[in-house]
Design a protein around this motif. Structure first.
Motif, PDB file in Angstrom:
ATOM      1  N   ASN A  50       0.828  -1.212   0.000  1.00  0.00           N
ATOM      2  CA  ASN A  50       0.000   0.000   0.000  1.00  0.00           C
ATOM      3  C   ASN A  50       0.862   1.262   0.000  1.00  0.00           C
ATOM      4  O   ASN A  50       0.512   2.259  -0.620  1.00  0.00           O
ATOM      5  N   SER A  53       2.270   1.462  -3.642  1.00  0.00           N
ATOM      6  CA  SER A  53       1.292   1.827  -4.674  1.00  0.00           C
ATOM      7  C   SER A  53       0.649   3.183  -4.386  1.00  0.00           C
ATOM      8  O   SER A  53       0.039   3.781  -5.263  1.00  0.00           O
ATOM      9  N   ALA A  55      -1.617   3.816  -1.843  1.00  0.00           N
ATOM     10  CA  ALA A  55      -2.882   3.766  -1.110  1.00  0.00           C
ATOM     11  C   ALA A  55      -2.695   4.311   0.304  1.00  0.00           C
ATOM     12  O   ALA A  55      -3.613   4.873   0.889  1.00  0.00           O
ATOM     13  N   PRO A  74       0.441  10.992  -5.223  1.00  0.00           N
ATOM     14  CA  PRO A  74      -0.809  10.240  -5.073  1.00  0.00           C
ATOM     15  C   PRO A  74      -0.798   8.982  -5.935  1.00  0.00           C
ATOM     16  O   PRO A  74      -0.040   8.892  -6.909  1.00  0.00           O
ATOM     17  N   ALA A  75      -1.630   8.025  -5.571  1.00  0.00           N
ATOM     18  CA  ALA A  75      -1.589   6.701  -6.202  1.00  0.00           C
ATOM     19  C   ALA A  75      -1.758   6.776  -7.716  1.00  0.00           C
ATOM     20  O   ALA A  75      -1.059   6.080  -8.457  1.00  0.00           O
ATOM     21  N   HIS A  76      -2.669   7.638  -8.189  1.00  0.00           N
ATOM     22  CA  HIS A  76      -2.922   7.608  -9.631  1.00  0.00           C
ATOM     23  C   HIS A  76      -1.705   8.061 -10.434  1.00  0.00           C
ATOM     24  O   HIS A  76      -1.484   7.593 -11.541  1.00  0.00           O
ATOM     25  N   GLN A  77      -0.891   8.941  -9.832  1.00  0.00           N
ATOM     26  CA  GLN A  77       0.313   9.357 -10.562  1.00  0.00           C
ATOM     27  C   GLN A  77       1.366   8.263 -10.572  1.00  0.00           C
ATOM     28  O   GLN A  77       2.134   8.130 -11.517  1.00  0.00           O
ATOM     29  N   THR A  79       0.630   5.139 -10.711  1.00  0.00           N
ATOM     30  CA  THR A  79       0.165   4.216 -11.748  1.00  0.00           C
ATOM     31  C   THR A  79       0.587   4.723 -13.124  1.00  0.00           C
ATOM     32  O   THR A  79       1.019   3.956 -13.978  1.00  0.00           O
ATOM     33  N   ARG A  80       0.467   6.031 -13.310  1.00  0.00           N
ATOM     34  CA  ARG A  80       0.861   6.589 -14.602  1.00  0.00           C
ATOM     35  C   ARG A  80       2.358   6.443 -14.860  1.00  0.00           C
ATOM     36  O   ARG A  80       2.789   6.322 -16.000  1.00  0.00           O
ATOM     37  N   ARG A  85      -1.206  -2.561  -9.656  1.00  0.00           N
ATOM     38  CA  ARG A  85      -1.368  -3.613  -8.659  1.00  0.00           C
ATOM     39  C   ARG A  85      -2.699  -4.321  -8.837  1.00  0.00           C
ATOM     40  O   ARG A  85      -3.646  -3.794  -9.417  1.00  0.00           O
ATOM     41  N   PRO A 105      -8.050   1.892 -16.742  1.00  0.00           N
ATOM     42  CA  PRO A 105      -6.603   2.147 -16.681  1.00  0.00           C
ATOM     43  C   PRO A 105      -6.000   2.452 -18.054  1.00  0.00           C
ATOM     44  O   PRO A 105      -5.038   3.209 -18.138  1.00  0.00           O
ATOM     45  N   TYR A 108      -6.871   6.149 -18.494  1.00  0.00           N
ATOM     46  CA  TYR A 108      -6.389   7.075 -17.476  1.00  0.00           C
ATOM     47  C   TYR A 108      -4.911   6.910 -17.139  1.00  0.00           C
ATOM     48  O   TYR A 108      -4.298   7.841 -16.644  1.00  0.00           O
ATOM     49  N   ALA A 109      -4.364   5.715 -17.358  1.00  0.00           N
ATOM     50  CA  ALA A 109      -2.954   5.542 -17.020  1.00  0.00           C
ATOM     51  C   ALA A 109      -2.107   5.372 -18.281  1.00  0.00           C
ATOM     52  O   ALA A 109      -1.247   6.193 -18.565  1.00  0.00           O
ATOM     53  N   ALA A 158      -4.818  -4.502 -14.204  1.00  0.00           N
ATOM     54  CA  ALA A 158      -3.520  -3.915 -13.880  1.00  0.00           C
ATOM     55  C   ALA A 158      -2.645  -3.831 -15.132  1.00  0.00           C
ATOM     56  O   ALA A 158      -1.952  -2.844 -15.359  1.00  0.00           O
TER      57      ALA A 158
ATOM     58  N   ARG C 179     -14.783  10.370 -21.303  1.00  0.00           N
ATOM     59  CA  ARG C 179     -13.765   9.788 -20.442  1.00  0.00           C
ATOM     60  C   ARG C 179     -14.043  10.190 -18.994  1.00  0.00           C
ATOM     61  O   ARG C 179     -13.917   9.373 -18.073  1.00  0.00           O
ATOM     62  N   GLU C 192     -11.048   3.186  -4.390  1.00  0.00           N
ATOM     63  CA  GLU C 192      -9.649   2.806  -4.186  1.00  0.00           C
ATOM     64  C   GLU C 192      -9.070   2.196  -5.460  1.00  0.00           C
ATOM     65  O   GLU C 192      -7.968   2.541  -5.889  1.00  0.00           O
ATOM     66  N   GLU C 195      -8.485   4.936  -8.143  1.00  0.00           N
ATOM     67  CA  GLU C 195      -7.251   5.702  -7.918  1.00  0.00           C
ATOM     68  C   GLU C 195      -6.031   4.881  -8.334  1.00  0.00           C
ATOM     69  O   GLU C 195      -5.120   5.387  -8.976  1.00  0.00           O
ATOM     70  N   CYS C 196      -6.039   3.590  -8.002  1.00  0.00           N
ATOM     71  CA  CYS C 196      -4.899   2.742  -8.344  1.00  0.00           C
ATOM     72  C   CYS C 196      -4.840   2.422  -9.835  1.00  0.00           C
ATOM     73  O   CYS C 196      -3.840   1.904 -10.321  1.00  0.00           O
ATOM     74  N   MET C 197      -5.915   2.690 -10.564  1.00  0.00           N
ATOM     75  CA  MET C 197      -5.900   2.469 -12.013  1.00  0.00           C
ATOM     76  C   MET C 197      -5.642   3.774 -12.754  1.00  0.00           C
ATOM     77  O   MET C 197      -5.916   3.889 -13.942  1.00  0.00           O
ATOM     78  N   GLY C 198      -5.145   4.765 -12.050  1.00  0.00           N
ATOM     79  CA  GLY C 198      -4.724   5.990 -12.711  1.00  0.00           C
ATOM     80  C   GLY C 198      -5.755   7.096 -12.746  1.00  0.00           C
ATOM     81  O   GLY C 198      -5.494   8.164 -13.300  1.00  0.00           O
ATOM     82  N   VAL C 199      -6.940   6.869 -12.147  1.00  0.00           N
ATOM     83  CA  VAL C 199      -7.981   7.904 -12.179  1.00  0.00           C
ATOM     84  C   VAL C 199      -7.668   8.947 -11.097  1.00  0.00           C
ATOM     85  O   VAL C 199      -7.548   8.594  -9.924  1.00  0.00           O
ATOM     86  N   PRO C 200      -7.508  10.212 -11.477  1.00  0.00           N
ATOM     87  CA  PRO C 200      -7.265  11.259 -10.462  1.00  0.00           C
ATOM     88  C   PRO C 200      -8.560  11.534  -9.713  1.00  0.00           C
ATOM     89  O   PRO C 200      -9.300  12.455 -10.047  1.00  0.00           O
TER      90      PRO C 200
END
Lengths: 244, 292, 314
Positions: A50, A53, A55, A74-77, A79-80, A85, A105, A108-109, A158, C179, C192, C195-200
């Protein structure tokens, strides 16, 4: 020395109230490496993941990924940048189909990182589903999947982020022996494509077969590191697991 | 010298008011803080308690506090019933966030409109021999209509604290919020324990409602003014701590008392909203959830 | 295909509007239709944050009233053209959504909801204490004597609200298929994982809160001209808060059609009911229907229709 190091965790600590879940844990994962992270229940594996990644924020230490300091991102950045995960308890987007789950993903990623590269999100997602063996379910609602399909969806989703590092958090827990082999084969195939993988797992047979290098956590601290053979013969590991 | 005297009286009135706020907020602390059931309808149940006290007081001349105590078992059962519906319809399906909130919002609405259909939108009050009196303690004047609710609220707070810390069921309620494993080792069914605790939370609304209508007249929509207050108190009090609730309630009571004396009573409502936003904005990490 | 559906709705509403203006001289119908269109805007606005993103706003009445008071105060202060009122009310509503969101949306969703519950009460207190805005006595607004292309001002307001309703529906439909909308749906399904899949997630939630708040504010902008006399108690009426969430929840909260369906059904029923039964009983019915729907038909009327169709195919 730093050449080839993808993830660099330096002295990370995490506290929950008075409870110290992680104590100055350090580890490094190289590009394309198959890395195992093991430890008894409550040893801090998921907390560490966590923190990596995003979280959870870490209280102390530094985390670097591909040359970037990601400790405060932050987590989304993250991922980018290329960390993706799966979740131990699958967290699908239940109102969407399997394919739509992958599009999140991808849009967004992956495409935030490679703008314009391969604009066909759907074709890319279908290819990942084929690789993972879920293409027959592409248009099925995610809410109706079986347990193994949900695990596969976690990995596929993922992958749709086009990660350089994939963290597989107990993707095999509760599966049958044949299903474990199936997931293991998928992870090996993903690794063949040059993706570094951190496998967190309780199923020793799978971790030992999969990992090139293993780090063992116990009570929030790192107690051992080495190849599968070394770990199996390490008295500290044995003590942690059997508790004497 | 005079202004000091005024200030002292304002602060004492605030403490008394704050004590009463604790009684209104305990149900939220239990339901929201410990059970994670976001019962935004709690103030509406308090108003229901006020009307229950009003009805038996005006019809049979029963003492309002006695009425509040008498109705506690009824409210307890009502609470269990509401929780059963909530559990079966939302919690079990993990849909509590959106639809569960709307469910409680609907309940607020049903209670409020039903009361105004039945009793009209006029202010209602209760009669008791001691309500109009006051006594002096040195330079401080204490009105019974404020002092008695505060005292009763303190008794209720203490009782709830003892229940949670000393009894088997109380410890089970705490375990529901923190440690499911411990709960299973105790051999308790979490759904039953949560229903029981929610019943207790709603039972406190019966007494709190009786105290509310003793302090001042009540109309059906007055509960809305308490939503900001009770959640500000629950959040400021640290979510799920009985002692914290009391301290937060006293702080809010004093701040509101000062505000309404020096800026005007209508601004008192803004105080709780300000506190709520401030606490949420300043220390979000402490509120996101307990360590898991 | 969905595009055609929106077009069909637009045509239907315009035809209805023209029919009203041509066939009926009774102004009551304009007023009734205005109220229903107003609910279409409010319900659609609520749904952008509530249905698409999963964050419940209980303070719609506050956003609506803020828009109405912004317009009323502007009209009192300067001779402003009508579009400026819409712009100003939208800006104020959007800023309120953004700031409230910024303070609370980083936390669990319930805190946002709790803040919105308290918000309307506080805003109302603010207006009651503000002498220039009329305080608790209320504020009068004079309608302009003439307006271009229209026989009277009520007709004009009616057409304005029709356009706003169509604009709100088009906005919602656009978000749904963009989007942004897919990101919001991911947040609603599992924040959660999103966010972990890149969504701000925070940024998207703030966008949704801002758009939703702006639309609610805009819905309030023509209100001073519509009623000509506003006072806090009726402008901050709980009706708005309840209806703007009950309509999407009853219609179906995941598509733009749901709030429209809910607003037209519930709005029409209420317009008929207020003539025949008391408005309090009317609201009680809304409350009971709302609770029944969230328990028994969580996906609203749209969900019921889909389930029935699915059943037939199977």
């Amino acid at each position: 020395m730093t050449a080839g190091i993808l993830l660099d965790v330096r002295g990370v600590s995490k506290r929950f109230g008075g409870f110290e879940a992680l104590t100055r844990v350090s580890l490094q994962v190289r590009e394309g490496e198959r890395f195992g992270l093991i430890g008894p229940n409550g040893s801090g594996k998921t907390t560490l993941i966590n923190c990596v990644s995003g979280a959870l924020g870490s209280d102390e230490g530094e985390i670097r990924f591909a040359g970037h300091d990601i400790t405060r991102l932050p987590a989304h950045q993250r991922t980018r940048l290329g960390i993706a995960r799966s979740f131990q308890i699958p967290k699908p987007f239940v109102s969407m189909t399997v394919l739509e789950n992958l599009c999140i993903p991808a849009e967004y990623a992956a495409h935030a990182r490679f703008p314009g590269a391969g604009a066909d999100v759907v074709a890319e997602a279908m290819e990942i589903l084929r690789l993972i063996g879920l293409e027959a379910k592409a248009h099925a609602p995610a809410a109706g999947l079986t347990q193994i399909e949900l695990r596969k969806l976690e990995l596929a989703r993922a992958m749709a982020a086009r990660p350089r590092l994939l963290i597989s958090d107990e993707s095999m827990a509760g599966l049958s022996s044949a299903e474990v082999d199936e997931i293991l084969a998928i992870l090996l195939a993903l690794n063949e494509r040059g993706i570094a993988i951190i496998m967190i797992e309780h199923i020793m047979r799978a971790v030992m077969r999969f990992s090139q290098r293993i780090v063992v956590l116990d009570a929030g601290a790192r107690i051992a590191e080495g190849g599968p053979g070394e770990i199996l013969n390490n008295p500290a590991v044995e003590k942690a697991y059997l508790g004497e | 010298m005079f202004s000091f005297h005024l200030l002292l009286n304002v602060i004492v009135a605030g403490i008394l008011l704050g004590g009463f706020y604790a009684a209104v907020s305990l149900g939220i602390t239990l339901a929201f803080g410990l059970l994670n059931v976001v019962n935004i309808a709690h103030p509406a149940f308090v108003i229901l308690g006020s009307y229950a006290a009003f009805v038996v007081n005006s019809r049979f001349g029963l003492d309002p506090i006695l009425a509040g105590l008498l109705f506690m078992p009824v409210f307890f059962l009502l609470g269990i019933g509401v929780y059963r519906i909530y559990y079966a319809s939302f919690e079990k399906r993990a849909e509590e966030s959106l639809r569960g909130l709307v469910f409680f919002f609907g309940i607020i609405f049903i209670i409020e409109v039903s009361l105004s259909l039945q009793y009209g939108v006029d202010y209602r009050s209760v009669h008791a021999a001691y309500v109009g009196d006051s006594f002096r303690l040195g330079p401080i004047e204490l009105a019974f209509r404020l002092a008695i609710p505060c005292a009763m609220a303190l008794v209720l707070t203490l009782a709830l604290h003892l229940f949670l810390s000393r009894t088997f069921y109380g410890r089970a309620v705490k375990a529901v919020s923190q440690d499911h494993l411990a709960l299973r080792l105790m051999g308790a069914d979490p759904v039953r324990i949560k229903g029981l605790a929610f019943g207790i939370a709603i039972a406190t609304a019966s007494l709190a409602g009786a105290l509310l209508i003793m302090i001042g007249p009540v109309e059906p929509s007055i509960g809305r003014e308490y939503i900001g207050r009770v959640f500000a108190i629950a959040v400021l009090g640290g979510m799920g701590s009985i002692g914290g609730t009391l301290v937060a309630a006293l702080i809010l009571g004093v701040l509101e008392s000062l505000t309404s004396t020096f800026y005007g009573p209508s601004w008192a409502l803004a105080v709780s909203f300000g506190i709520l936003l401030l606490v949420l904005a300043v220390r979000p990490s402490g509120l996101v959830g307990r360590a898991g | 295909m969905r595009g055609r559906a929106l077009l069909a709705v637009a045509v239907a509403l315009v035809v209805l509007a023209v029919a009203l203006t041509r066939l009926s001289a009774n102004q009551y119908y304009y007023f009734a239709a205005y109220v229903i269109f107003q609910y279409v805007v409010l319900a659609t606005a609520w749904n952008i944050l509530g249905g698409y993103t999963g964050y419940v706003n209980f303070g719609s009445a506050g956003f609506f009233a803020l828009g109405a008071y912004t317009a009323a105060i502007l009209i009192k202060a300067f001779p402003v053209p009508f579009p400026v009122l819409l712009l100003a009310a939208g800006t104020v509503g959007g800023l309120l959504g953004l700031s409230l969101g910024y303070l609370t949306l980083r936390l669990r969703g319930v805190f946002f909801s709790i803040a919105t519950l308290a918000l309307a009460v506080v805003l109302q207190t603010l207006i009651v204490n503000w002498e220039y805005a009329g305080g608790s006595r209320g504020i009068y607004t004079m309608r302009p004597a003439t307006v271009l292309f229209f026989d009277n001002y009520v007709e004009f307001l009616f057409v304005v609200m029709l356009i706003l309703a169509l604009g709100a529906l088009a906005t919602a439909r656009w978000i749904e298929h963009s989007r942004l909308g897919r990101g919001l749906a991911a947040i609603r399904d599992n924040e959660e994982a999103a966010e972990c899949m890149g969504v701000p997630t925070l940024r998207l939630k703030l966008v949704a809160a801002t758009v939703s708040g702006a639309l609610m504010g805009i819905a309030g902008a023509p209100f001073p001209y519509y009623v000509t006399y506003m006072e806090p108690a009726s402008t901050f009426n709980l009706d708005y808060a309840v209806n703007s969430l009950a309509m999407p929840m009853i219609g179906g909260a995941t598509t733009w059609v749901g709030p429209l369906l809910g607003a037209v059904l519930l709005g029409t029923a209420q317009q008929i009911a207020t003539v025949t039964i008391s408005s309090a009983l009317n609201l009680l019915i809304v409350g009971v229907v709302l609770v029944a729907f969230v328990i028994l038909a969580p996906d609203g009327i749209i969900g019921l229709v889909r389930r029935r169709r699915g059943g037939r195919h199977a």
